[in-house]
Design an enzyme around this catalytic site. Structure first.
Site, short mmCIF file in Angstrom:
data_model
loop_
_atom_site.label_atom_id
_atom_site.label_comp_id
_atom_site.label_asym_id
_atom_site.label_seq_id
_atom_site.Cartn_x
_atom_site.Cartn_y
_atom_site.Cartn_z
N GLN A 42 -5.75 4.18 -5.56
CA GLN A 42 -5.53 5.15 -4.47
C GLN A 42 -4.71 6.34 -4.99
OE1 GLN A 42 -3.59 2.49 -1.60
NE2 GLN A 42 -2.66 1.47 -3.37
N HIS A 77 9.44 -1.72 9.68
CA HIS A 77 9.70 -2.92 8.86
C HIS A 77 10.47 -3.98 9.65
CE1 HIS A 77 8.96 -0.10 5.31
NE2 HIS A 77 7.95 -0.96 5.35
N GLU A 128 0.67 -7.79 -3.59
CA GLU A 128 0.38 -6.36 -3.49
C GLU A 128 -0.72 -6.03 -4.50
OE1 GLU A 128 1.20 -3.24 -1.89
OE2 GLU A 128 -0.35 -2.73 -3.37
N ASP A 156 -5.34 -8.88 -5.28
CA ASP A 156 -5.94 -8.65 -3.96
C ASP A 156 -5.53 -9.77 -3.00
OD1 ASP A 156 -9.20 -7.64 -2.86
OD2 ASP A 156 -7.68 -8.77 -1.77
N ASP A 178 1.05 -6.38 5.81
CA ASP A 178 1.64 -5.04 5.81
C ASP A 178 0.76 -4.15 4.95
OD1 ASP A 178 4.79 -3.64 4.54
OD2 ASP A 178 3.19 -2.79 5.78
N THR A 231 -2.47 -1.09 4.25
CA THR A 231 -2.98 0.21 4.64
C THR A 231 -4.02 -0.04 5.74
OG1 THR A 231 -4.42 -0.11 2.71
CG2 THR A 231 -2.61 1.46 2.48
N ASP A 232 -4.65 1.05 6.21
CA ASP A 232 -5.63 0.90 7.31
C ASP A 232 -6.93 0.27 6.82
OD1 ASP A 232 -4.38 3.95 8.75
OD2 ASP A 232 -4.01 1.87 9.34
N PRO A 275 -9.17 -0.17 0.00
CA PRO A 275 -8.75 -1.52 -0.40
C PRO A 275 -8.25 -2.38 0.76
CG PRO A 275 -7.21 0.15 -1.26
CD PRO A 275 -8.36 0.87 -0.67
N1 SAM Z 1 3.79 0.58 6.26
C1 SAM Z 1 2.46 1.01 5.88
C2 SAM Z 1 1.58 1.14 7.09
O1 SAM Z 1 1.93 0.63 8.13
O2 SAM Z 1 0.56 1.82 6.97
C3 SAM Z 1 1.90 0.07 4.86
C4 SAM Z 1 2.76 0.06 3.66
S1 SAM Z 1 2.25 -0.61 2.15
C5 SAM Z 1 2.49 0.79 1.16
C6 SAM Z 1 0.50 -0.82 2.23
C7 SAM Z 1 0.06 -1.52 0.95
O3 SAM Z 1 -1.11 -2.29 1.17
C8 SAM Z 1 -0.30 -0.55 -0.20
O4 SAM Z 1 0.68 -0.61 -1.20
C9 SAM Z 1 -1.65 -1.04 -0.69
O5 SAM Z 1 -1.79 -1.00 -2.10
C10 SAM Z 1 -1.66 -2.46 -0.14
N2 SAM Z 1 -3.00 -3.06 -0.05
C11 SAM Z 1 -4.14 -2.48 0.42
N3 SAM Z 1 -5.18 -3.34 0.31
C12 SAM Z 1 -4.68 -4.50 -0.22
C13 SAM Z 1 -5.26 -5.76 -0.57
N4 SAM Z 1 -6.57 -6.00 -0.38
N5 SAM Z 1 -4.45 -6.72 -1.09
C14 SAM Z 1 -3.12 -6.48 -1.26
N6 SAM Z 1 -2.51 -5.30 -0.97
C15 SAM Z 1 -3.30 -4.33 -0.45
#
Ligand code: SAM
Length: 294
Positions: A30, A61, A104, A136, A154, A156-157, A161
């Site tokens: 990303q 959080h 993560e 993942d 926690d 991303t949308d 990923p």
């Molecule tokens: N607080 C934020 C929100 O509410 O939008 C989310 C914060 S955190 C930065 C989101 C994390 O989800 C990112 O670091 C991203 O790399 C991780 N992520 C996305 N898809 C994932 C997956 N399939 N497995 C593990 N982590 C994932």
């Protein structure tokens, strides 16, 4: 003066002045941008979407961590999927748990967050109870053997990923990783702009959990100023314990939260009818409710 313009919705945007650009680049997964803004302090942006700011991340959080943990009441083993900034991990470690596993996908998000946003994780990555896996989350949950008391998504949308973390199969796999009495909490987008996302999460969780309840957290820098979270467990009542029970469970954390209190926990579940997903509300929303949603 330079500006960052968020690219989440086609007909609405928010802009932040960029006082100082701290990082701009692309990881394996990303685009990452970290900058200083005069109002919100440092801001973390992934793929053009605001993830957190120094000024208001504590609301998100605290609410994604303390609601499921204090609903559970005696968690020992906690799993966080996503959360590479360490903010949720920091809140989870305020509880008397034995172990917190953070899975993560993008190790660079962890490295960049530790370097540019150290106050968000506040040393959580170095806590002896912390176990960080860079992989993942869907793969981890599908193959792990460990059982957890609380699971927090926690992420991303549900695009890119993060998409795989919003499927019914993933929630079923999470359910199989939870011990009896286990509770899950899921970040579920901005209800005003993404009512379908909230309804989708509630419906898909309902396939694996008998109790599913959306709740709200006011986060000024998430579009619309309100973020929906959904928690699920064995019963709805277990997710929103009586005030007296919450106060007893909260006592060891007294003074260590800036937004969460037992009263906020209880109030957060009282959704305005316009935020209640039709699939869960007693009175189905008026026809056309979702037609206005994204
Ligand atoms: N607080 C934020 C929100 O509410 O939008 C989310 C914060 S955190 C930065 C989101 C994390 O989800 C990112 O670091 C991203 O790399 C991780 N992520 C996305 N898809 C994932 C997956 N399939 N497995 C593990 N982590 C994932």
């Amino acid at each position: 003066m330079k500006w960052f313009q968020e690219k989440l919705y086609k007909d609405y945007t928010q802009m932040f002045s960029v006082e100082t650009l701290l990082h701009l680049g692309r990881t394996m997964y990303q685009d990452v941008m970290i900058f200083e803004n005069a109002v919100f302090g440092k801001v973390l942006v992934l793929d053009g979407v605001v993830q957190l700011t120094e000024r208001d991340n504590h609301v998100y959080h605290e609410m994604i961590a303390h609601v499921p943990l204090l609903a559970h009441g005696s968690a020992r083993n906690v799993l966080i999927i996503g959360g590479g900034d360490g903010g949720t991990l920091k809140e989870v470690l305020k509880h008397p748990i034995e172990r917190a596993t953070l899975v993560e996908l993008d190790g660079e998000v962890i490295g960049l967050s530790r370097r540019y946003l150290p106050t968000v994780s506040g040393g959580a990555f170095d806590d002896p109870r912390t176990n960080v896996l860079v992989m993942d989350g869907t793969q981890y949950v599908a193959h792990a053997k460990e059982q957890f008391d609380v699971i927090i998504i926690d992420s991303t949308d549900p695009t890119g990923p993060g998409e795989s973390l919003f499927t019914e199969a993933f929630y079923a796999a999470c359910r199989s990783r939870l011990r009896s009495g286990g509770v899950i909490a899921v970040q579920s987008g901005a209800p005003f702009f993404q009512p379908r996302e909230l309804q989708m999460v509630c419906e898909r969780l309902s396939g694996s959990f008998a109790g599913v309840r959306p709740y709200l957290a006011p986060v000024p820098t998430y579009a619309g100023g309100m973020l929906a979270l959904v928690t699920a467990g064995e019963t709805c009542d277990a997710l929103r314990p009586p005030r007296k029970v919450l106060r007893e469970r909260f006592a060891p954390l007294q003074g260590r939260t800036r937004y969460y209190t037992p009263e906020v926990h209880l109030a957060a579940f009282t959704l305005a009818p316009s935020f209640e997903p039709p699939s869960l509300g007693e009175d189905p929303m008026p026809a056309g409710y979702l037609k206005t949603g994204s």
